[in-house]
Design a protein around this motif. Structure first.
Motif, PDB file in Angstrom:
ATOM      1  N   GLU A  63      -5.811  -7.747 -14.464  1.00  0.00           N
ATOM      2  CA  GLU A  63      -5.993  -6.705 -15.477  1.00  0.00           C
ATOM      3  C   GLU A  63      -6.654  -5.509 -14.834  1.00  0.00           C
ATOM      4  OE1 GLU A  63     -10.009  -7.683 -17.856  1.00  0.00           O
ATOM      5  OE2 GLU A  63      -8.482  -9.253 -18.077  1.00  0.00           O
ATOM      6  N   GLY A  64      -6.493  -4.349 -15.453  1.00  0.00           N
ATOM      7  CA  GLY A  64      -7.118  -3.126 -14.958  1.00  0.00           C
ATOM      8  C   GLY A  64      -6.160  -2.288 -14.131  1.00  0.00           C
ATOM      9  N   GLU A  65      -6.750  -1.335 -13.389  1.00  0.00           N
ATOM     10  CA  GLU A  65      -5.925  -0.384 -12.649  1.00  0.00           C
ATOM     11  C   GLU A  65      -6.724   0.194 -11.482  1.00  0.00           C
ATOM     12  OE1 GLU A  65      -3.537   2.523 -14.981  1.00  0.00           O
ATOM     13  OE2 GLU A  65      -4.788   3.984 -13.920  1.00  0.00           O
ATOM     14  N   MET A  66      -6.042   0.369 -10.350  1.00  0.00           N
ATOM     15  CA  MET A  66      -6.682   1.017  -9.202  1.00  0.00           C
ATOM     16  C   MET A  66      -5.682   1.898  -8.474  1.00  0.00           C
ATOM     17  SD  MET A  66      -7.282  -2.138  -6.599  1.00  0.00           S
ATOM     18  CE  MET A  66      -5.948  -3.153  -5.987  1.00  0.00           C
ATOM     19  N   LEU A  67      -6.211   2.978  -7.935  1.00  0.00           N
ATOM     20  CA  LEU A  67      -5.441   3.912  -7.130  1.00  0.00           C
ATOM     21  C   LEU A  67      -5.636   3.529  -5.676  1.00  0.00           C
ATOM     22  CD1 LEU A  67      -3.839   6.597  -6.736  1.00  0.00           C
ATOM     23  CD2 LEU A  67      -6.081   7.743  -6.661  1.00  0.00           C
ATOM     24  N   VAL A  68      -4.524   3.347  -4.952  1.00  0.00           N
ATOM     25  CA  VAL A  68      -4.575   3.043  -3.532  1.00  0.00           C
ATOM     26  C   VAL A  68      -4.110   4.284  -2.779  1.00  0.00           C
ATOM     27  CG1 VAL A  68      -3.809   1.502  -1.688  1.00  0.00           C
ATOM     28  CG2 VAL A  68      -3.983   0.636  -4.032  1.00  0.00           C
ATOM     29  N   LYS A  69      -4.939   4.740  -1.838  1.00  0.00           N
ATOM     30  CA  LYS A  69      -4.603   5.895  -1.011  1.00  0.00           C
ATOM     31  C   LYS A  69      -4.426   5.406   0.423  1.00  0.00           C
ATOM     32  CE  LYS A  69      -7.160   9.323  -3.690  1.00  0.00           C
ATOM     33  NZ  LYS A  69      -8.115  10.441  -3.588  1.00  0.00           N
TER      34      LYS A  69
END
Length: 126
Positions: A63-69
């Motif tokens: 669950e949730g969300e993350m930005l990968v750079k």
């Protein structure tokens, strides 16, 4: 071999963050992680090659969300339900409280976690 999530040793914990990890399951470290919105690994990776994580990760976002750079300038958002492979050369910013399971080569994972621990101690000591 198997291990239940609740039996994974807690390797790092703050009021909003829990890292649980079991090393050397076939040369891999399995983790169950919980990070709050706003967690940014970028400053914790400063000093590593390209100031980024050199450990590849395979996993599943519960669950949730993350930005990968990535080092090459590309970005992607991982969110609940996503299975992922994150190659070396990245940083992560949590956009919504996240829970995820990931699998990592133990050697590289240990190197990165040791560095992150030192950085956290530096920031905590200021």
């Amino acid at each position: 071999m198997k291990i239940n999530k609740k039996d994974l040793p807690t390797t790092m914990q703050t009021p909003d963050t829990i890292l649980r990890a079991q090393a050397d399951l076939g040369g891999m470290t399995v983790c169950f992680n919980e990070f709050p919105k706003g967690t940014d690994f970028t400053p914790l990776l400063h000093g590593l090659t390209n100031d980024s994580c050199h450990c590849p990760h395979w996993g599943y976002v519960l669950e949730g969300e993350m930005l990968v750079k990535y080092d090459d300038g590309t970005e992607e958002v991982l969110e609940g339900g996503d299975v992922f492979y994150m190659p070396s050369g990245h940083t992560v910013i949590v956009q919504r409280d996240i829970k995820l399971i990931d699998f990592n080569p133990t050697k590289e994972f240990d190197e990165v976690i040791a560095h992150v621990g030192k950085k956290m101690a530096e920031f905590g000591g200021q």
